[in-house]
Design a protein around this motif. Structure first.
Motif, mmCIF file in Angstrom:
data_model
loop_
_atom_site.group_PDB
_atom_site.id
_atom_site.type_symbol
_atom_site.label_atom_id
_atom_site.label_comp_id
_atom_site.label_asym_id
_atom_site.label_seq_id
_atom_site.Cartn_x
_atom_site.Cartn_y
_atom_site.Cartn_z
ATOM 1 N N PHE A 1 0.955 -1.218 0.050
ATOM 2 C CA PHE A 1 -0.092 0.051 0.162
ATOM 3 C C PHE A 1 0.956 1.242 0.048
ATOM 4 C CE2 PHE A 1 -2.603 3.462 1.733
ATOM 5 C CZ PHE A 1 -3.613 3.378 1.059
ATOM 6 N N GLY A 2 0.627 2.019 -0.900
ATOM 7 C CA GLY A 2 1.158 3.381 -1.201
ATOM 8 C C GLY A 2 2.610 3.104 -2.001
ATOM 9 N N VAL A 3 2.725 1.940 -2.451
ATOM 10 C CA VAL A 3 4.214 1.730 -3.171
ATOM 11 C C VAL A 3 4.003 2.277 -4.589
ATOM 12 C CG1 VAL A 3 5.497 -0.086 -4.161
ATOM 13 C CG2 VAL A 3 4.762 -0.446 -1.982
ATOM 14 N N THR A 4 2.759 1.827 -5.358
ATOM 15 C CA THR A 4 2.231 2.331 -6.633
ATOM 16 C C THR A 4 2.523 3.762 -6.637
ATOM 17 O OG1 THR A 4 0.778 0.497 -6.595
ATOM 18 C CG2 THR A 4 1.180 2.008 -8.632
ATOM 19 N N THR A 5 1.874 4.501 -5.807
ATOM 20 C CA THR A 5 1.977 5.933 -5.679
ATOM 21 C C THR A 5 3.401 6.485 -5.513
ATOM 22 O OG1 THR A 5 -0.020 5.929 -4.451
ATOM 23 C CG2 THR A 5 0.955 8.055 -4.358
#
Length: 530
Positions: free
Chosen positions: A259-263
């Protein structure tokens, strides 16, 4: 047209190192980035024969057994039209020198910080290395799906402990059981954690009505207060400062929960620098220069135990690499044909025919290369800035258990010395003395000699913990001045060193023999630097 094509290829490339303290989540983040790049199908799932799951970047058997990284890996993948190379550095602080060399080959760094523990010793040390070289640093504060520090405190710690101004690009909404997502300040959207939804906000941002009834009242109130605070009192977002390595953009999330990695990845690709100029001894090389140039920053033996091969990791700095091309090895002036080249994915590899500035490739080594070597097609010899080497603090005398295996032992010792995996010396009786920064390096050395070279060894700890090189011209003078608290040894390049029992012994020696020059740090190549 050829120049335009080269320029376009360089613009696509991003090469970065991931730095952190052990257990902050560096390898997990690497895995998730590879997953999003389509390089692997399932994070942590390089299927071993026993169906166990291991990280893609941890290829050595001892790493899989212990769940730590003790070697550095290179992984390249494509994502949204960009060619991304990740350098996964050793997570254990006993392998700091290997990490330092890795960081000479990258254009930016991603610093992973444990949300609960904050900045730890190894992170601080590696940050200083990046900072010294002016490398842009992107910060990922991890594990916000668990109980974590107050995000304002985490930001303050970055500035106080590291002295690095930072700016939040994403902001966490709660943490642990109350973690509800992150707010992307640049895109003005909220990514919800459990619902896996994205909410587009209006002109008022988090102060608008869109989040009412979606976030808990406590989280919404905290989010609004914190955003108001960092908008009013925090650093201003400035792309130029970020690219100059003077401002660190900060992201929050959970690598394990992906979570938050793609962003983070999407912003990183927009903000991170493309391959830049590299300093040489007498100038610099631009990535768009016509001549091919590159330097070797790592050598690794036996990545494929079935073939007993040796691979040199080459960072391309300018021009175009084409398989089969002939280059000059600057150190010797000899021409070398690069007929066997490979693209790397931990220990997986495939032949590569063409590569550009900003790529890291593996070239097969039959013993020609040393760490720090420059390869080029320039008419005059070219030397990039030398890589540093540091004296170790722990020493052991090493002998083979079985004298019939002496050949295996000598070959293993020689190859591991050339890799830079450990410092190898010989004393005046031609016995092997090894030096390391930490005990784990000794264990890995013993493990690899046994498993890769079939040589069991005995290790006898030596009572020395300080080493200094000396000028070879003073060798005879040094021999006359040694006592039982010192030992004369010779390194892999046959340069003399003195091992001292402790700092007191060193100070006493310096006081007594003021004419003898002692040298603390050397270039990896064969030159002494005072």
């Amino acid at each position: 047209m050829a120049d335009q094509q080269l320029q376009a290829e360089i613009q696509k490339r991003r090469i970065f190192g991931i730095i952190s303290h052990p257990d902050a989540g560096k390898t997990t983040l690497t895995e998730k980035l590879l997953l999003h790049g389509g390089a692997i199908r399932e994070a942590g799932s390089v299927k071993a024969r026993r169906n166990a799951k291991f990280a893609t970047s941890d290829w050595m058997e001892i790493e899989k057994q212990r769940g730590i990284s003790v070697t550095s890996s290179v992984m390249q993948f494509n994502y949204k039209g960009k060619v991304i190379s990740i350098m996964d550095t050793p997570g254990h602080n006993d392998f700091g020198e290997d990490t330092y060399r890795i960081l000479t080959s990258v254009d930016s760094a991603v610093m992973v910080i444990d949300g609960a523990k904050g900045i730890e010793a190894q992170t601080k040390k590696l940050f200083q290395v990046c900072s010294m070289r002016g490398i842009p640093i992107f910060t990922f504060i991890n594990k916000f799906d668990r109980e974590a520090k107050d995000p304002l405190d985490a930001m303050e710690e970055l500035e106080e402990v590291l002295g690095m101004p930072s700016v939040a690009v994403t902001w966490p909404i709660g943490c642990g059981l109350n973690f509800q997502g992150v707010y992307d300040r640049l895109e003005n959207v909220v990514h919800l954690y459990k619902q896996k939804e994205t909410i587009v906000l209006g002109e008022e941002g988090v102060f608008g009505p869109e989040l009412e009834g979606i976030l808990t009242s406590f989280n919404l109130e905290s989010l609004r207060t914190e955003i108001e605070l960092i908008t009013g009192a925090g650093n201003v977002f400035d792309e130029e400062q970020i690219r100059a390595g003077k401002l660190s953009p900060v992201f929050f999330g959970s690598a394990l929960a992906d979570f938050g990695v793609t962003t983070f990845l999407n912003h990183f690709l927009k903000l991170s620098p493309t391959p830049g100029a590299r300093k040489t001894i007498d100038g610099q090389v631009e990535p768009t220069d016509e001549n091919f140039t590159g330097f070797i920053f790592k050598i690794q033996a036996n990545m494929n135990p079935a073939h007993r091969d040796r691979l040199a990791f080459l960072r391309i700095c300018s021009g175009v690499f084409e398989r089969g091309m002939t280059v000059t090895l600057s150190r010797t002036g000899k021409p070398i044909k690069l007929s066997q080249s490979t693209q790397l994915m931990a220990n997986e590899r495939e032949t590569i025919d063409k590569a550009y500035a900003g790529d890291v490739i593996g070239i097969y080594d039959t013993g020609n290369y040393q760490i720090g070597d420059t390869l080029s097609t320039t008419k005059e010899p070219l030397f990039f800035e030398p890589l540093p080497t540091f004296p170790p603090e722990l020493f052991s005398l090493v002998t083979p258990v079985n004298s019939l295996k002496a050949k295996h032992f000598q070959k293993g010792v020689s190859q591991l010395a050339q890799e830079g995996a450990i410092q190898v010396y010989r004393n005046s009786y031609n016995e092997v003395v090894i030096g390391a920064v930490g005990v784990l390096q000794f264990e890995v050395f013993e493990y690899r000699l046994k498993n890769e070279y079939n040589a069991d060894i005995r290790m006898q700890s030596l009572d020395f913990n300080v080493a200094r090189w000396i000028n070879p011209e003073q060798l005879e003078l040094v021999k006359e001045s040694l006592d039982s608290r010192c030992m004369l040894v010779f390194d892999h390049y046959n340069r003399p060193l003195i091992l001292f029992a402790n700092q007191f012994t060193l100070n006493y020696f310096m006081e007594r023999y003021k004419d003898i020059t002692l040298i603390e740090a050397l270039d990896v190549n064969n030159t002494l630097t005072l």
